[in-house]
Design a protein around this motif. Structure first.
Motif: not given
Length: 413
Positions: A358-376
């Motif tokens: 029943g949720a209506d959606g999301h507010v999204l923030a989209i970035s790019e993830y590179e293999p072997g990296s960290e997303y902070t």
């Protein structure tokens, strides 16, 4: 309130040098922003403290402000001395680390693993509480993808352990089951009396997660499709106060595009005095770059949101589980130290709305993830029954938090 005495061991360098009374380490903290920084955690590697002070293995330290008063500190699992610094806009502040006996410090940031509550990991600081769902919940077939949160007010002391103890009290639960057979009204009253979904004067769980990203979970994306992570499979609490809580969560392997056995790991930390958790996400066995998104679930199609990619933050004003307004409003948000590719509101189709409880959606923030990296990134919440009363105040806090992430305090010693 619980107090903790700071004790630690360091490499033996020589007992005589440890007892040099004149040995000290001056920490100069500079704020490059035109914003006051209050209670922001400063980190100094423990190895540098040991080398500078020539500490022996039994030595203790104290952290002092410019007036010579002790400042609470913590030695973290990754061997950093962390302490709260307050620095005026475009100003500097000086702290001193030296050998000494630390005072007992109030425990502010802490948490616990609750196998008795379907393997929850729940944690808190002086401003709020949070939880991540575990394997026992997943085994029941419940789709708990997102982070949940607990509101908090009228106290800065830890409350979650007592809330869980009441919610799960076996004698009272047995009494409720018995009363349901003979006196349903009395059973209902007792259920309300022990429930953490009811505000008993210090806060409550009035946030709806469902099969969504909840209050700020990150997830890989295949095109425009979110790959929802399920509950964690293993947890390890790394820090447990007094100033920082840290937990490491590992998730079950996924097949992502053509890559099999992709394992997500999260390291989540919450500091005293902050509304936001720091989270470091990594994926092993991922062979190609993919979009990664952080999401806040929407419970209204036209709710009050901010999606500001340029300034690095997203927010939403959540109506809580009680749409009458009795539980107030919950402000949720996420902030990003690195550049965000895109931030937007994405509403569900009618079919997906049913799929997402029943949720209506999301507010999204989209970035790019590179293999072997960290997303902070950083995520968290506030409650309008506590200190932050309005959406404008919350958006200001989030905008300034993102600024501070991108222009950190400079620490010299």
């Amino acid at each position: 309130m619980r107090k903790i005495f700071i004790l630690f061991a360091v490499v033996l360098i020589g007992f005589a040098s440890c007892t040099d009374s004149g040995q000290s380490m001056t920490i100069t903290v500079t704020n490059p922003l035109a914003l006051e920084r209050v209670g922001e955690m400063v980190e100094v590697p423990m190895s540098d403290v040991v080398a500078k002070l020539k500490l022996a293995d039994t030595a203790q330290i104290v952290v002092l402000d410019v007036d010579g008063q002790q400042v609470p500190y913590q030695v973290t699992y990754d061997e950093k001395v962390v302490f709260p610094a307050t620095v005026e806009a475009n100003g500097t502040a000086v702290y001193t680390i030296q050998p000494g006996t630390p005072a007992p410090f109030d425990v502010v940031a802490c948490g616990k693993y609750y196998p008795e509550r379907l393997d929850d990991v729940a944690w808190e600081n002086d401003l709020g509480g949070f939880r991540a769902y575990g394997p026992a919940l997943q085994a029941r077939g419940e789709r708990g993808f997102g982070y949940d949160l607990f509101t908090k007010y009228n106290t800065t002391e830890p409350i979650l352990e007592s809330l869980y103890a009441e919610e799960l009290n076996p004698e009272k639960r047995a009494k409720i089951a018995e009363l349901k057979k003979t006196d349903p009204e009395a059973a209902s009253e007792l259920q309300k009396a022990i429930s953490y979904h009811i505000d008993h004067g210090y806060g409550m769980d009035c946030y709806a997660v469902g099969p969504t990203l909840g209050a700020g979970v990150a997830a890989l994306m295949a095109g425009d499709t979110i790959i929802y992570p399920y509950c964690y499979r293993a947890q390890e609490i790394l820090d447990n106060g007094p100033l920082r809580f840290t937990v490491k969560l590992e998730f079950n392997p996924l097949v992502v595009r053509r890559d099999s056995n992709v394992v997500e790991t999260r390291v989540i930390s919450l500091d005293a005095g902050s509304y936001l958790n720091k989270t470091i996400v990594s994926y092993t066995n991922l062979k190609e770059a993919m979009p990664v998104t952080t999401g806040l679930v929407l419970r209204e199609p036209d709710g009050a949101t901010v999606a500001d990619a340029a300034n690095g933050y997203i927010t939403y004003v959540d109506p809580t589980t009680d749409r009458s307004g009795a539980n107030g409003k919950i402000f949720v948000g996420a902030a990003f130290p690195a550049q965000v590719k895109e931030a937007k509101v994405v509403l569900f189709s009618e079919m997906e709305k049913k799929e997402r409880g029943g949720a209506d959606g999301h507010v999204l923030a989209i970035s790019e993830y590179e293999p072997g990296s960290e997303y902070t990134y950083y995520w968290g919440s506030a409650w309008d029954k506590a200190a932050i009363k309005t959406p404008d105040a919350w958006n200001k806090y989030m905008a300034e938090y993102a600024q501070k992430l991108r222009t950190p305090l400079a620490v010299v010693y």
